[in-house]
Every structure is written in C-alpha cells, then in structure tokens.
Design an enzyme around this catalytic site. Structure first.
Site, PDB file in Angstrom:
ATOM      1  N   HIS A 172      -4.501  -6.534  -1.170  1.00  0.00           N
ATOM      2  CA  HIS A 172      -3.081  -6.257  -0.897  1.00  0.00           C
ATOM      3  C   HIS A 172      -2.392  -7.435  -0.201  1.00  0.00           C
ATOM      4  O   HIS A 172      -1.721  -7.267   0.820  1.00  0.00           O
ATOM      5  CB  HIS A 172      -2.907  -4.986  -0.066  1.00  0.00           C
ATOM      6  CG  HIS A 172      -3.192  -3.741  -0.834  1.00  0.00           C
ATOM      7  ND1 HIS A 172      -2.290  -3.166  -1.690  1.00  0.00           N
ATOM      8  CD2 HIS A 172      -4.299  -2.967  -0.904  1.00  0.00           C
ATOM      9  CE1 HIS A 172      -2.817  -2.086  -2.249  1.00  0.00           C
ATOM     10  NE2 HIS A 172      -4.046  -1.944  -1.792  1.00  0.00           N
TER      11      HIS A 172
ATOM     12  N   GLN B  24       0.815  -1.216   0.000  1.00  0.00           N
ATOM     13  CA  GLN B  24       0.000   0.000   0.000  1.00  0.00           C
ATOM     14  C   GLN B  24       0.856   1.276   0.000  1.00  0.00           C
ATOM     15  O   GLN B  24       1.894   1.327   0.649  1.00  0.00           O
ATOM     16  CB  GLN B  24      -0.900   0.032   1.246  1.00  0.00           C
ATOM     17  CG  GLN B  24      -2.071  -0.907   1.207  1.00  0.00           C
ATOM     18  CD  GLN B  24      -1.762  -2.248   1.842  1.00  0.00           C
ATOM     19  OE1 GLN B  24      -0.657  -2.759   1.729  1.00  0.00           O
ATOM     20  NE2 GLN B  24      -2.745  -2.816   2.506  1.00  0.00           N
ATOM     21  N   LYS B  25       0.365   2.271  -0.693  1.00  0.00           N
ATOM     22  CA  LYS B  25       0.941   3.620  -0.681  1.00  0.00           C
ATOM     23  C   LYS B  25       2.384   3.705  -1.158  1.00  0.00           C
ATOM     24  O   LYS B  25       3.224   4.382  -0.554  1.00  0.00           O
ATOM     25  CB  LYS B  25       0.823   4.254   0.726  1.00  0.00           C
ATOM     26  CG  LYS B  25      -0.548   4.251   1.349  1.00  0.00           C
ATOM     27  CD  LYS B  25      -1.659   4.665   0.445  1.00  0.00           C
ATOM     28  CE  LYS B  25      -1.645   6.136   0.089  1.00  0.00           C
ATOM     29  NZ  LYS B  25      -2.773   6.437  -0.862  1.00  0.00           N
TER      30      LYS B  25
ATOM     31  N   TRP C 245      -8.229  -9.174  -6.558  1.00  0.00           N
ATOM     32  CA  TRP C 245      -7.490  -9.592  -5.356  1.00  0.00           C
ATOM     33  C   TRP C 245      -7.864 -11.011  -4.936  1.00  0.00           C
ATOM     34  O   TRP C 245      -8.320 -11.227  -3.812  1.00  0.00           O
ATOM     35  CB  TRP C 245      -7.770  -8.650  -4.184  1.00  0.00           C
ATOM     36  CG  TRP C 245      -7.487  -7.206  -4.400  1.00  0.00           C
ATOM     37  CD1 TRP C 245      -8.402  -6.214  -4.566  1.00  0.00           C
ATOM     38  CD2 TRP C 245      -6.200  -6.556  -4.426  1.00  0.00           C
ATOM     39  NE1 TRP C 245      -7.777  -4.999  -4.708  1.00  0.00           N
ATOM     40  CE2 TRP C 245      -6.426  -5.175  -4.618  1.00  0.00           C
ATOM     41  CE3 TRP C 245      -4.873  -7.016  -4.292  1.00  0.00           C
ATOM     42  CZ2 TRP C 245      -5.388  -4.243  -4.688  1.00  0.00           C
ATOM     43  CZ3 TRP C 245      -3.845  -6.082  -4.374  1.00  0.00           C
ATOM     44  CH2 TRP C 245      -4.113  -4.722  -4.565  1.00  0.00           C
TER      45      TRP C 245
ATOM     46  N   GLY D 130       2.725   4.043  -4.674  1.00  0.00           N
ATOM     47  CA  GLY D 130       2.544   4.435  -6.069  1.00  0.00           C
ATOM     48  C   GLY D 130       2.267   3.235  -6.949  1.00  0.00           C
ATOM     49  O   GLY D 130       2.531   3.247  -8.143  1.00  0.00           O
ATOM     50  N   GLY D 131       1.728   2.211  -6.363  1.00  0.00           N
ATOM     51  CA  GLY D 131       1.529   0.950  -7.059  1.00  0.00           C
ATOM     52  C   GLY D 131       0.414   0.970  -8.084  1.00  0.00           C
ATOM     53  O   GLY D 131       0.449   0.224  -9.060  1.00  0.00           O
ATOM     54  N   THR D 132      -0.557   1.827  -7.886  1.00  0.00           N
ATOM     55  CA  THR D 132      -1.664   1.890  -8.830  1.00  0.00           C
ATOM     56  C   THR D 132      -1.186   2.478 -10.156  1.00  0.00           C
ATOM     57  O   THR D 132      -1.533   1.986 -11.232  1.00  0.00           O
ATOM     58  CB  THR D 132      -2.805   2.743  -8.234  1.00  0.00           C
ATOM     59  OG1 THR D 132      -3.106   2.205  -6.944  1.00  0.00           O
ATOM     60  CG2 THR D 132      -4.045   2.675  -9.081  1.00  0.00           C
TER      61      THR D 132
END
Ligand SMILES: *[C@@H]1O[C@H](CO)[C@@H](O)[C@H](O)[C@H]1NC(C)=O
Length: 384
Positions: free
Chosen positions: A174, A118-119, A169, A121-123
């Site tokens: 995640h 998470q957080k 998922w 910049g994975g998207t």
C-alpha cells in the site's frame, strides 16, 4: 540502631541508574505529539453509524457536540458542519480547479499507477481493471492473482497497469504518493527489463472518512493489519522513533477507543497522508521545525494539489459515476457495471462518545473528501 552509611559505590550505581532512567524517558516521551481530549463515555448505548447520521441532522445539541469540539486545523469545524448538514452550504471551489495535464491515454505506451489506499474498496476496483475492462487483449491471469501477480502485458509487451494484482507491491505494501514517486519508474524498468520514457497516469479511490476509519478499525480488530508495511520517505526508511507501532504482534479485539488512543496510528487522516508529498513537511520526523499544525496544513494542501493532478480518481460511494468518469478519462469501457459496495462494516455499532471522538482523527481527511467531492462533481459536469 541502623546507621545509614555513605557508600560511594552505591551512590555511583544510583547515579548511573538515574541517568539511564532519564535517557529512557527521553526516548519514550514523544517530542511532538497530540494528546486528544476525548469525550468520556456517558451512555454506552450503541447504534449504527446511519443512526448517528440521522440524529445529527435534526439534533442541534449533537450537531454542536460534534462540530464545536477542538480540532487541530482551523477549518475542520466548518468542514464537519458542511458534511453533516450539506443543504445549508454551497460549494467553495466551483471553477477553481486546475486542469488535468495528462491526456489521451495510450494503453500500448502509457502506464496507469493505482495508488491503493486501504479500505476504500480498492480490491474490487483492481479486479474490475484486470477482468472487466475492454482493453483489446486478455490478461491471462490465473485465479490466484492476489498471491501471484500477473503482469497483464499489452500487445506491445509493456505493462500498462501498476497495481497490486498486476505487479504486486514492488514499492511497498500500500505504498503512498511519496513512496511511489520515489520508486515506480525504477521498478518499472526492472519489471519490463528496459529503460524507456513512460507517462504515468496516477489514479486513486477515496472513501467517506468515517466509514473508512471504522472499516480500518474493524480490519485491525479481526487481527489483520499492514504492520509489515515499511514506510519510506525522502529516500529513507521511517524508524520506530518517528512512527511507533500500535501493537507488537497482533491487535485482535482492540476496541475503538484503543484504536483511537494509539498515538501514531496510521489510520489517522490516512487518505490525506497517502496522497500528500510528505517530503514537504519533513516526512514523519518527530523532532522537526514543523509544528503539528504546520505539518497538517502542508499535508492537506499537498493532498489537495496532488488530487487535482490525478487524471482520474473515484469515490467509493459513487460507483456508477466512478465507472463513467474512468471510461471517459481513459477512452476505455468496462463490460460490466460497477455495483455499489454493500458495506456491512458500516453497520458497526458505536456509542455517542465514539461517534463524537472519531472526528478528531479524520479531520484532514474530511476536508480533503469534501474538496474531492466538489472536484469529482466538476469533472463529471465536464465529462458529459
Ligand atoms: C440530542 O442530543 C443530545 C446530546 O447527544 C442528547 O442528550 C439529547 O437527548 C438529544 N435530543 C433528542 C431529542 O434526541
């Protein structure tokens, strides 16, 4: 005059009540957990993170306040010294890394598994993979790929990318290294409707631990969260007794101090935990023969071992090099340049005590991040 009479019924009731209270305390009071001695707020002056980075470079008092505090892991102090004043240190691990075992990726047979922390910049990165990579075929994904995963099958009709945008998922929101290794192959059989031998190329992005931690807090504060993510480890679901949720319904407007004070906050050393094989240290079990330090050491060592086995990992702060390394590793090119992520979240205003205290919650991630940075440099050297 009131004479207190001995009442056997009442005594029994009291006795039962006392036992109930003791049982309740047994449940509520944690077996093993760490109460952090946090620095109390002195000045409530808030600054940007970049300001504190500048200050700590030149102000020895602040430098010592941060690096000389008590950490769980004996090597954390050195890691922070190196992180804040890198020019004084040399790399520890030059030439000591393991070679990557997986090579010669074949997009028609092999599978890239994106371990999405998470957080980091994975998207954006996931978007690059499906939209900007020259694969020789199109994904034909609809616009709303976030809600409707698009399998993006290759010419052979196989799934080449196991990621949020392509399969959702299926191993859990995640999912971490441990969950994925217990799950990906099974889910791939289901998704493709066949059992076949597949080579899995695990990849991940890592990010500066301070920025990432603040970003996760920011995310929580806005009322978004991954609380519905069910943790699993060793084939079992992780219960509330082992990981107690930070909040019940939402955690909107939580302060950074509240965030740090949540005992089982999964943001703490998240990158280390998500890259480690957690079965090596009894998963999340609170009542375990592992001491807190032993568990921390096991997780850190395992995450460092595992990151060396990843054929590719990127660093959020190094987009250009990350793109280059990906292209070299997989023999594929992007038709677009990765842009550096302008991060407003990094502009969070934090006070001095908060800046100092944060370090206690990312000490393992900091060690992992420095290690990963050296490994990244080495792989870049080899790729040129
Ligand atoms: C250095 O940091 C200390 C501790 O934060 C602070 O009290 C002091 O004012 C700083 N000194 C300078 C010159 O900024």
């Amino acid at each position: 005059m009131n004479v207190i009479k001995w009442d056997p019924k009442k005594t029994l009731q009291l006795f039962i009540a006392a036992i109930a209270v003791i049982c309740l305390l047994y449940i509520v009071i944690p077996g093993k957990s760490r109460k952090h001695q946090l620095v109390k707020p002195k000045y409530k002056v808030r600054h940007k993170l970049s300001y504190w980075h500048e200050q700590i470079l030149k102000n020895d008092t602040l430098f010592r306040l941060v690096t000389d505090q008590e950490f769980l892991h004996p090597k954390s102090q050195d890691a922070f010294k190196k992180y804040f004043r890198p020019s004084k240190y040399v790399d520890d691990n030059r030439g000591k890394f393991k070679a990557i075992a997986l090579k010669d990726f074949n997009i028609n047979e092999d599978v890239i598994v994106y371990l999405h922390i998470q957080k980091v910049g994975g998207t954006v990165f996931n978007g690059h993979l499906i939209n900007d990579l020259d694969k020789g075929f199109d994904c034909h994904c609809t616009k709303h790929v976030v809600m409707n995963p698009c399998h993006c099958k290759n010419k052979a009709g196989n799934i080449w990318l196991f990621s949020w945008f392509t399969v959702g998922w299926p191993c859990g929101l995640h999912a971490d290294w441990t969950m994925m290794h217990e799950c990906v192959d099974k889910e791939m059989n289901k998704l493709e409707g066949i059992k076949r031998h597949r080579r899995y190329f695990y990849i991940a992005l890592l990010r500066d631990p301070i920025s990432r931690y603040l970003s996760e807090w920011q995310h929580q504060r806005l009322g978004q969260h991954w609380e519905e993510a069910k943790l699993k480890c060793g084939g079992q679901s992780v219960g509330k007794f082992d990981v107690y949720p930070c909040f019940q319904e939402h955690w909107k407007e939580c302060t950074l101090n509240e965030f740090m004070n949540c005992r089982d906050n999964l943001a703490t050393n998240r990158q280390t935990r998500m890259l480690a094989d957690l079965t090596l240290s009894d998963c999340y079990k609170r009542r375990t023969q592992f001491t807190l330090l032993e568990r921390a050491e096991s997780r850190l060592k395992s995450s460092m071992d595992n990151i060396q086995t990843l054929p590719f990992f990127g660093l959020t702060e190094r987009q250009t090099e990350t793109q280059h390394l990906f292209e070299k590793t997989f023999g594929l090119k992007f038709n677009k340049r990765f842009e550096s992520l302008n991060d407003n979240e990094e502009e969070d205003m934090i006070s001095e005590d908060e800046f100092v205290n944060i370090m206690k919650f990312i000490e393992l991630d900091m060690q992992l991040y420095l290690f990963a940075g050296e490994l990244f440099k080495e792989r870049l050297r080899q790729s040129i």
